[in-house]
Structure formats: structure tokens, C-alpha cells
Design a protein around this motif. Structure first.
Motif, mmCIF file in Angstrom:
data_model
loop_
_atom_site.group_PDB
_atom_site.id
_atom_site.type_symbol
_atom_site.label_atom_id
_atom_site.label_comp_id
_atom_site.label_asym_id
_atom_site.label_seq_id
_atom_site.Cartn_x
_atom_site.Cartn_y
_atom_site.Cartn_z
ATOM 1 N N LEU A 57 3.378 0.871 3.026
ATOM 2 C CA LEU A 57 2.967 -0.135 3.995
ATOM 3 C C LEU A 57 2.862 -1.499 3.331
ATOM 4 O O LEU A 57 2.306 -1.633 2.243
ATOM 5 N N VAL A 71 -1.065 -6.902 -4.989
ATOM 6 C CA VAL A 71 -1.446 -8.030 -4.149
ATOM 7 C C VAL A 71 -0.773 -9.275 -4.688
ATOM 8 O O VAL A 71 -0.836 -9.542 -5.890
ATOM 9 N N TYR A 87 0.850 -1.180 0.000
ATOM 10 C CA TYR A 87 0.000 0.000 0.000
ATOM 11 C C TYR A 87 0.894 1.241 0.000
ATOM 12 O O TYR A 87 1.978 1.248 0.561
ATOM 13 N N PRO A 98 -4.690 4.365 3.229
ATOM 14 C CA PRO A 98 -3.791 3.542 2.416
ATOM 15 C C PRO A 98 -4.433 3.233 1.063
ATOM 16 O O PRO A 98 -5.632 2.965 0.977
ATOM 17 N N PHE A 103 -0.737 -5.171 9.212
ATOM 18 C CA PHE A 103 0.146 -4.197 8.589
ATOM 19 C C PHE A 103 1.518 -4.170 9.245
ATOM 20 O O PHE A 103 1.653 -4.329 10.458
ATOM 21 N N ALA A 151 -8.775 -13.663 0.480
ATOM 22 C CA ALA A 151 -10.172 -14.085 0.393
ATOM 23 C C ALA A 151 -11.038 -13.034 1.048
ATOM 24 O O ALA A 151 -10.552 -12.199 1.806
ATOM 25 N N VAL A 152 -12.305 -13.103 0.764
ATOM 26 C CA VAL A 152 -13.253 -12.148 1.335
ATOM 27 C C VAL A 152 -13.283 -12.288 2.851
ATOM 28 O O VAL A 152 -13.344 -13.389 3.379
ATOM 29 N N ILE A 167 -11.022 -11.579 5.248
ATOM 30 C CA ILE A 167 -9.842 -12.029 5.994
ATOM 31 C C ILE A 167 -9.074 -10.811 6.499
ATOM 32 O O ILE A 167 -8.771 -9.895 5.742
ATOM 33 N N GLU A 168 -8.715 -10.859 7.771
ATOM 34 C CA GLU A 168 -8.020 -9.738 8.392
ATOM 35 C C GLU A 168 -6.639 -9.533 7.797
ATOM 36 O O GLU A 168 -5.904 -10.497 7.538
ATOM 37 N N GLN A 169 -6.272 -8.270 7.601
ATOM 38 C CA GLN A 169 -4.938 -7.929 7.135
ATOM 39 C C GLN A 169 -4.121 -7.350 8.286
ATOM 40 O O GLN A 169 -4.620 -6.545 9.067
ATOM 41 N N LEU A 199 -4.170 0.707 -2.195
ATOM 42 C CA LEU A 199 -3.606 -0.571 -2.614
ATOM 43 C C LEU A 199 -2.789 -0.404 -3.894
ATOM 44 O O LEU A 199 -3.229 0.252 -4.845
ATOM 45 N N ILE A 202 -2.940 -8.818 -8.304
ATOM 46 C CA ILE A 202 -3.509 -7.498 -8.572
ATOM 47 C C ILE A 202 -2.394 -6.469 -8.695
ATOM 48 O O ILE A 202 -1.490 -6.420 -7.869
ATOM 49 N N GLU A 257 -2.712 -2.456 -9.211
ATOM 50 C CA GLU A 257 -3.702 -1.389 -9.334
ATOM 51 C C GLU A 257 -3.179 -0.236 -10.181
ATOM 52 O O GLU A 257 -3.068 0.898 -9.706
#
Lengths: 114, 109
Positions: free
Chosen positions: A90, A48, A35, A43, A105, A98-99, A101-103, A45, A56, A58
Motif C-alpha cells: 500500500l 516514509v 506499507y 499495514p 491510501f 507531521a503529527v 495529519i490524515e493519510q 510501515l 524513515i 523501518e
């Protein structure tokens, strides 16, 4: 080990320099993220990686080149940057991409381009 | 998707009062809504999150409420303390993480 680490903490580089940012995690996470964060902004993106493959990009300029050499490491190679690229970079990781899911940092690298 | 609106952008409260920050989103498929706290010069840290199968979640002085019909969710901080001063970001974690624009919270002693 339950954290994401980043080096260096601070980086000052000229517009003709080549440098790299490094990110590392040993939590067994298979998704990693870059990020960019400007002052007082959220942040944004950039890239990924999922299972070491870029999933990904961006629309980031080619002067930023990511690399994921293994499941624990993520690099961001920098070349011919512009002053407007100065920001906090970052890294984050999550168990999988996946949808819902905690990230987690990392502390970030404060980059200044002169 | 990318549209996560967050209000207010700045918020000042007296110590001990409550603070409320609201976010709205547009992607009906979103089912994960985290809140991050970022102190000056530090990393964003997850403080609480909520999934779409619940309407409210509480952790000590912090609570989050979700209204999926109206597509908005809110962060509530009660009995605020000076150390709560920071920038707070909501996020919508559907297929991608999209962050709100941030709220700078100042708790006045």
C-alpha cells in the motif's frame, strides 16, 4: 484529483526478477509512504518520504529499494524477493509528515513471489 | 509508540445492534486517533478520527470516544448494517502511524 493511484494492481514475479511498483498522487501532498500488509494483519510501515527525501526506513531488507523522483511519484523497486514477501503493498500520502495529519491510501498492489 | 492494542479481534452482531471496538495506546504524546475500515481486497479508508482536544466525535451512525487519561479510544457503530462488515483498524498518529491489530466485524442479516 483527490486520490492515490497505484500500478500494477496485481504482480506475480519470480525470485530472480526485478520489478517496480508505482504510486502517484496529485493532491499536492509532500509526504508519501510505503506499507506492507499481510492477510488479516494491519499495514506495516516500510518507508516514509518527506519533501522527496527518505526520512524513515523501518529496517526493511535491501531487496526493497524506494525512490521518490518528484513530489507526485513514489516507486518501490523489487529485486531478488522471497516468497514471504508476497503481500499487499500500500502507498499512502499526507499533506506533510507531521503529527496528526490524515493519510490517504492507494488501492494497493497485490504481489505474489513464486 | 508501537503498542496499540485492539479488541476484540473478531466481532459478530445482528443487524441493527451496536458494535464497539476498543483500542489502547502507550504514547502519551499521541494526539491523533483515526479509524480505518478495510473491505476485503480494498484499501483502508478513513471513517472517523479524533484529536486529543476532544472527548467524543460523532458522524451519523459512527462515533469515537477518547479517554486520554486512561489512554484508550473506542469506535461505536449503531444500527449496524450488513455493509458495515469489514476489518476495522484503529491507529495512533503521533510521530508515526501505528495501527492496531484489527477487528473483523460481521453483521448478520
Amino acid at each position: 484529483d483527490t486520490e492515490v493511484t497505484q500500478t500494477p494492481k496485481h504482480l506475480v514475479m519470480g525470485m530472480t526478477n526485478k520489478k517496480s511498483l508505482k504510486c502517484e498522487q496529485h493532491m499536492g501532498h509532500r509526504a508519501m509512504y510505503w506499507y506492507k500488509q499481510k492477510a488479516k494483519k494491519p499495514p506495516e510501515l516500510m518507508f516514509v518520504y518527506s519533501y522527496e527525501k527518505l526520512s524513515i526506513n523501518e529496517s526493511v531488507p535491501s531487496r526493497f529499494s524506494p525512490e521518490c523522483p518528484n513530489s507526485s511519484l513514489l516507486n518501490l523497486h523489487l529485486h531478488a524477493l522471497q516468497p514471504e514477501d508476497s503481500a499487499l503493498y500500500l502507498c499512502a500520502s499526507s499533506l506533510v509528515r507531521a503529527v496528526g495529519i490524515e493519510q490517504y491510501f492507494g488501492p494497493g498492489t497485490r504481489l505474489t513471489v513464486t | 509508540g508501537e503498542n496499540v492494542e485492539q479488541h476484540p479481534s473478531t466481532l459478530s452482531v445482528q443487524e441493527g445492534d451496536s458494535a464497539v471496538i476498543k483500542c489502547t495506546y502507550s504514547d502519551s504524546a499521541s494526539n491523533y486517533f483515526p479509524w480505518y475500515k478495510q473491505e476485503l481486497g480494498k484499501r483502508p479508508q478513513l471513517i472517523i478520527d479524533i484529536r486529543s482536544n476532544v472527548g467524543e466525535k460523532k458522524d451519523q451512525r459512527i462515533a469515537v470516544t477518547l479517554n486520554k487519561t486512561a489512554k484508550h479510544f473506542s469506535l461505536h457503530i449503531t444500527e449496524t448494517q450488513p455493509e458495515d462488515s469489514a476489518v476495522y483498524f484503529c491507529a495512533e498518529g503521533g510521530n508515526q502511524f501505528y495501527f492496531g491489530t484489527g477487528t473483523s466485524l460481521t453483521v448478520i442479516p
